[in-house]
Design a protein around this motif. Structure first.
Motif, PDB file in Angstrom:
ATOM      1  N   MET A  36       0.863  -1.183   0.000  1.00 27.08           N
ATOM      2  CA  MET A  36       0.000   0.000   0.000  1.00 27.08           C
ATOM      3  C   MET A  36       0.896   1.228   0.000  1.00 27.08           C
ATOM      4  N   ASP A  37       0.741   2.058  -1.021  1.00 24.99           N
ATOM      5  CA  ASP A  37       1.622   3.211  -1.177  1.00 24.99           C
ATOM      6  C   ASP A  37       0.874   4.481  -0.782  1.00 24.99           C
ATOM      7  N   TYR A  38       1.361   5.145   0.261  1.00 26.37           N
ATOM      8  CA  TYR A  38       0.764   6.423   0.695  1.00 26.37           C
ATOM      9  C   TYR A  38       1.464   7.607   0.045  1.00 26.37           C
ATOM     10  N   ASP A  39       2.554   7.323  -0.693  1.00 21.17           N
ATOM     11  CA  ASP A  39       3.372   8.401  -1.235  1.00 21.17           C
ATOM     12  C   ASP A  39       2.837   8.852  -2.589  1.00 21.17           C
ATOM     13  N   PRO A  65      -3.114  10.579  -1.177  1.00 18.43           N
ATOM     14  CA  PRO A  65      -4.205  11.539  -1.329  1.00 18.43           C
ATOM     15  C   PRO A  65      -4.404  11.824  -2.821  1.00 18.43           C
ATOM     16  N   GLN A  66      -5.662  11.771  -3.270  1.00 21.55           N
ATOM     17  CA  GLN A  66      -5.945  11.901  -4.702  1.00 21.55           C
ATOM     18  C   GLN A  66      -6.287  13.330  -5.079  1.00 21.55           C
ATOM     19  N   ARG A  67      -5.948  13.686  -6.298  1.00 21.25           N
ATOM     20  CA  ARG A  67      -6.354  14.991  -6.821  1.00 21.25           C
ATOM     21  C   ARG A  67      -7.712  14.857  -7.488  1.00 21.25           C
ATOM     22  N   GLY A  68      -8.415  15.985  -7.596  1.00 17.36           N
ATOM     23  CA  GLY A  68      -9.681  16.007  -8.322  1.00 17.36           C
ATOM     24  C   GLY A  68     -10.701  15.107  -7.668  1.00 17.36           C
ATOM     25  N   ASN A  69     -11.506  14.413  -8.477  1.00 17.09           N
ATOM     26  CA  ASN A  69     -12.569  13.616  -7.863  1.00 17.09           C
ATOM     27  C   ASN A  69     -12.315  12.113  -7.971  1.00 17.09           C
TER      28      ASN A  69
END
Ligand SMILES: Nc1ncnc2c1ncn2[C@@H]1O[C@H](COP(=O)(O)OP(=O)(O)O)[C@@H](O)[C@H]1O
Ligand SMILES: [Mg+2]
Length: 242
Positions: A36-39, A65-69
């Motif tokens: 699992m990659d949090y980077d 953390p994702q960008r956009g939707n």
């Protein structure tokens, strides 16, 4: 499922290297493993993309953390048959994301590069984790790995003194070696490479794998003495409820 968090606030300390090496150890033994990659840089997931499909599968979960939707919840799904989950943390994690990773972890592996600044920052970080305040108590094992060890500087005395004062294990010393670079470039893990070129690195990495997979086992320390594992550290993690 056993969850290992590979954590250090500094970039370049070896988090992704330890994550991918550990994943290859379990894959080589046909243990169902997920990375699992949090980077947001996604280095572990890039490595998985390079991986030859004929090898034992390592599942990928994207927790950055994702960008956009784009939906983070779906991408971070962990397959139900996973026995070993390895979390690759980004540099400089703090706040809620750090709490989220800590909440998942059964054990934490902290790789440390040899500079005095890295050792200082890591010692402070570990101290903060341990004295984190009035928070939820959990038993999480924490072990440190001296990484990129040079022949000219085989010991990390300030680090070892700090760990001793906390009764915390130095799991291993990994030497500075091109084998890790070759592994990353070719999408294979340390434990899947040609044994003739990776034997020394495997031997140094093995105490880390064994510590992760067997919480009760004795540890063969890098200095070859048998050391008793400390009783489980009481690591303070989570958010204060009051
Ligand atoms: N023991 C080692 N010997 C040689 N190079 C290493 C070693 N550990 C890591 N590296 C290299 O150092 C760089 C940073 O390591 P990486 O694992 O990506 O750190 P992090 O994920 O903490 O930022 C990478 O190029 C990696 O291949
Ligand atoms: Mg990384």
């Amino acid at each position: 499922m056993n969850t290992t968090l590979v954590l250090n606030p500094k970039g370049g300390s070896g988090k992704t290297t330890v994550t991918t090496s550990l994943a290859s150890y379990f894959a080589a033994r046909a243990v169902p493993v997920t990375v699992m990659d949090y980077d947001p840089q996604g280095s572990s997931l890039n490595w998985l993309r390079l991986r030859d499909s004929s090898r034992n599968r390592i599942y990928a979960a994207n927790a950055a953390p994702q960008r956009g939707n784009r939906l983070r919840g779906i991408e971070m799904h962990v397959p139900a048959d996973t026995r070993q989950l390895i979390i690759d943390a980004p540099a400089g994690t703090s706040g809620l994301l750090l709490q989220e990773m800590l909440a998942r972890a059964d054990c934490i592996v902290v790789p440390v590069a040899p500079s005095a600044m890295d050792i200082h920052a890591t010692a402070n970080f570990i101290r903060d984790l341990l004295v984190g305040g009035r928070i939820r108590m959990r038993n999480i094992r924490l072990g440190v790995v001296a990484n990129k060890v040079r022949n000219s500087m085989p010991t990390y005395e300030p680090l070892e003194r700090f760990l001793k004062s906390l009764n915390m294990p130095l799991l291993s010393r990994l030497r500075d070696s091109d084998v890790y670079l070759k592994a990353v470039e070719s999408g294979v893990g340390l434990f899947e490479m040609d044994e003739a070129i990776s034997a020394a690195e495997r031997e140094q990495f093995l105490p880390i794998s064994q510590w992760v997979e067997n919480p009760q086992s004795q540890l063969i320390a890098a200095d070859r003495k048998i050391v008793q594992l400390p009783t489980r550290l009481r690591l303070l993690a989570g958010v204060a409820s009051n």
